[in-house]
Design a protein around this motif. Structure first.
Motif, PDB file in Angstrom:
ATOM      1  N   VAL A   1       0.825  -1.208   0.000  1.00  0.00           N
ATOM      2  CA  VAL A   1       0.000   0.000   0.000  1.00  0.00           C
ATOM      3  C   VAL A   1       0.862   1.262   0.000  1.00  0.00           C
ATOM      4  O   VAL A   1       0.633   2.200  -0.779  1.00  0.00           O
ATOM      5  N   LEU A   2       1.889   1.302   0.862  1.00  0.00           N
ATOM      6  CA  LEU A   2       2.730   2.491   0.951  1.00  0.00           C
ATOM      7  C   LEU A   2       3.494   2.734  -0.339  1.00  0.00           C
ATOM      8  O   LEU A   2       3.637   3.877  -0.795  1.00  0.00           O
ATOM      9  N   PHE A   3       3.995   1.665  -0.953  1.00  0.00           N
ATOM     10  CA  PHE A   3       4.712   1.822  -2.220  1.00  0.00           C
ATOM     11  C   PHE A   3       3.765   2.240  -3.348  1.00  0.00           C
ATOM     12  O   PHE A   3       4.154   2.974  -4.249  1.00  0.00           O
ATOM     13  N   SER A   4       2.525   1.767  -3.297  1.00  0.00           N
ATOM     14  CA  SER A   4       1.552   2.128  -4.332  1.00  0.00           C
ATOM     15  C   SER A   4       1.225   3.616  -4.282  1.00  0.00           C
ATOM     16  O   SER A   4       0.954   4.243  -5.310  1.00  0.00           O
ATOM     17  N   TYR A   5       1.232   4.182  -3.082  1.00  0.00           N
ATOM     18  CA  TYR A   5       0.943   5.601  -2.909  1.00  0.00           C
ATOM     19  C   TYR A   5       2.188   6.367  -2.489  1.00  0.00           C
ATOM     20  O   TYR A   5       2.105   7.348  -1.744  1.00  0.00           O
ATOM     21  N   ALA A   6       3.337   5.939  -2.980  1.00  0.00           N
ATOM     22  CA  ALA A   6       4.601   6.547  -2.588  1.00  0.00           C
ATOM     23  C   ALA A   6       4.682   8.013  -2.990  1.00  0.00           C
ATOM     24  O   ALA A   6       5.260   8.834  -2.262  1.00  0.00           O
ATOM     25  N   ASP A   7       4.116   8.359  -4.143  1.00  0.00           N
ATOM     26  CA  ASP A   7       4.173   9.751  -4.579  1.00  0.00           C
ATOM     27  C   ASP A   7       3.418  10.666  -3.630  1.00  0.00           C
ATOM     28  O   ASP A   7       3.883  11.753  -3.286  1.00  0.00           O
ATOM     29  N   SER A   8       2.248  10.230  -3.166  1.00  0.00           N
ATOM     30  CA  SER A   8       1.474  11.030  -2.205  1.00  0.00           C
ATOM     31  C   SER A   8       2.169  11.110  -0.857  1.00  0.00           C
ATOM     32  O   SER A   8       2.180  12.164  -0.215  1.00  0.00           O
ATOM     33  N   ILE A   9       2.763   9.992  -0.430  1.00  0.00           N
ATOM     34  CA  ILE A   9       3.472   9.984   0.850  1.00  0.00           C
ATOM     35  C   ILE A   9       4.657  10.933   0.807  1.00  0.00           C
ATOM     36  O   ILE A   9       4.932  11.657   1.767  1.00  0.00           O
ATOM     37  N   GLY A  10       5.357  10.959  -0.324  1.00  0.00           N
ATOM     38  CA  GLY A  10       6.496  11.854  -0.462  1.00  0.00           C
ATOM     39  C   GLY A  10       6.097  13.312  -0.328  1.00  0.00           C
ATOM     40  O   GLY A  10       6.816  14.119   0.269  1.00  0.00           O
ATOM     41  N   ARG A  11       4.931  13.656  -0.878  1.00  0.00           N
ATOM     42  CA  ARG A  11       4.469  15.047  -0.784  1.00  0.00           C
ATOM     43  C   ARG A  11       3.982  15.387   0.612  1.00  0.00           C
ATOM     44  O   ARG A  11       4.209  16.494   1.111  1.00  0.00           O
ATOM     45  N   ILE A  12       3.313  14.448   1.275  1.00  0.00           N
ATOM     46  CA  ILE A  12       2.716  14.727   2.578  1.00  0.00           C
ATOM     47  C   ILE A  12       3.762  14.701   3.691  1.00  0.00           C
ATOM     48  O   ILE A  12       3.833  15.615   4.522  1.00  0.00           O
ATOM     49  N   VAL A  13       4.572  13.660   3.716  1.00  0.00           N
ATOM     50  CA  VAL A  13       5.513  13.483   4.824  1.00  0.00           C
ATOM     51  C   VAL A  13       6.729  14.380   4.655  1.00  0.00           C
ATOM     52  O   VAL A  13       7.072  15.164   5.541  1.00  0.00           O
ATOM     53  N   GLY A  14       7.411  14.264   3.518  1.00  0.00           N
ATOM     54  CA  GLY A  14       8.601  15.063   3.305  1.00  0.00           C
ATOM     55  C   GLY A  14       9.815  14.495   4.035  1.00  0.00           C
ATOM     56  O   GLY A  14       9.711  13.595   4.882  1.00  0.00           O
ATOM     57  N   GLN A  15      10.990  15.040   3.714  1.00  0.00           N
ATOM     58  CA  GLN A  15      12.237  14.518   4.272  1.00  0.00           C
ATOM     59  C   GLN A  15      12.360  14.784   5.765  1.00  0.00           C
ATOM     60  O   GLN A  15      12.822  13.937   6.519  1.00  0.00           O
ATOM     61  N   THR A  16      11.949  15.982   6.222  1.00  0.00           N
ATOM     62  CA  THR A  16      12.125  16.326   7.637  1.00  0.00           C
ATOM     63  C   THR A  16      11.297  15.430   8.540  1.00  0.00           C
ATOM     64  O   THR A  16      11.806  14.866   9.518  1.00  0.00           O
ATOM     65  N   ALA A  17      10.026  15.280   8.220  1.00  0.00           N
ATOM     66  CA  ALA A  17       9.165  14.410   9.027  1.00  0.00           C
ATOM     67  C   ALA A  17       9.612  12.963   8.922  1.00  0.00           C
ATOM     68  O   ALA A  17       9.540  12.209   9.904  1.00  0.00           O
ATOM     69  N   SER A  18      10.073  12.569   7.746  1.00  0.00           N
ATOM     70  CA  SER A  18      10.552  11.200   7.572  1.00  0.00           C
ATOM     71  C   SER A  18      11.744  10.908   8.486  1.00  0.00           C
ATOM     72  O   SER A  18      11.826   9.829   9.085  1.00  0.00           O
ATOM     73  N   ARG A  19      12.661  11.856   8.609  1.00  0.00           N
ATOM     74  CA  ARG A  19      13.815  11.648   9.467  1.00  0.00           C
ATOM     75  C   ARG A  19      13.427  11.600  10.934  1.00  0.00           C
ATOM     76  O   ARG A  19      14.023  10.863  11.721  1.00  0.00           O
TER      77      ARG A  19
END
Length: 235
Positions: free
Chosen positions: A182-200
């Motif tokens: 599921v996460l890989f299928s919506y990876a583009d949306s996750i990248g926009r919502i989460v971002g690098q800072t929140a991901s770290r």
């Protein structure tokens, strides 16, 4: 045993599932992987990305279940004891958690290199050529995740409760594989919502869980190795 050491007062099937899923999710870190997956598949069409995500989910499940059910027998064949496996596996997990806690950026760079394979991933003609290697392994399911799956599987109870325990672990692997899909299928949306800072920030939280889990597994392994020696010395 690892089960009693990690579960503590919890002995139910649901508690086993929660333990296994949290441990596997923490070290696999599919949220961070989804962000990197979005970067390395940016030149692919949306249907290709969806097909690749589905295949990665299936391959991840196969790798996890194989490690869970067969890994302990492979170790037994080579004469590796459960205590040694706990200490070694816990050390690998703790070191990985410590590195991730202090330098998540370095972990991101390592994951990106694993996935890119010096440009071979982008150069592949179809996504089927890269679904198993390098995307499923070592990018998504790496040595640390496999070590946790083997360690949990090797800690199965010796009594009649082994089947519920293993089924709970298998269910955790299935849920993790679906989560990856599921996460890989919506990876583009996750990248926009989460971002690098929140991901770290999320990565550092998972890293702390990994560090604690690794120390707990090592402590359980040391106990497993030393108890027979202490008991023999008291005789």
């Amino acid at each position: 045993m690892l089960r009693s050491a990690l579960l503590g007062p919890f002995a139910g099937t649901f508690s086993t599932f929660l333990l296994a899923f949290s441990a596997l999710f923490s070290i696999a870190n599919p949220i961070l992987n989804a962000i990197i997956f979005n970067q390395i598949t940016a030149d692919r069409t949306h249907p290709e990305r969806l097909r690749l995500a589905r295949r990665v989910g299936v391959y991840s499940l196969i790798l996890l279940l194989f490690s869970l059910w067969v890994g302990s027998y492979v170790l037994s064949f080579f004469g590796i004891t459960l205590g040694a496996l706990k200490v070694a596996g816990g050390l690998v997990i703790a070191v990985g958690g410590w590195r991730l806690l202090n330098a998540p950026e370095r972990r991101e760079a390592e994951k990106t290199l694993q996935a890119h394979q010096e440009g071979r991933t982008a150069a592949a003609e179809t996504v089927d050529d890269i679904a198993l290697f390098p995307i499923s392994t070592p990018f998504t399911i790496g040595p640390g995740t496999i070590s946790v799956a083997i360690t949990l599987g090797a800690s199965r109870p010796a009594t009649g409760t082994a089947w519920p325990y293993l089924l709970s672990l298998s269910l955790a692997c299935l849920v993790l594989a679906i989560t990856i899909w599921v996460l890989f299928s919506y990876a583009d949306s996750i990248g926009r919502i989460v971002g690098q800072t929140a991901s770290r920030a999320i990565t550092r939280l998972f890293a702390l869980i990994l560090l604690c889990l690794g120390v707990q597994i090592m402590a359980s392994g040391v106990e497993t190795l030393l108890l027979p020696i202490i008991a023999a010395a008291r005789r």
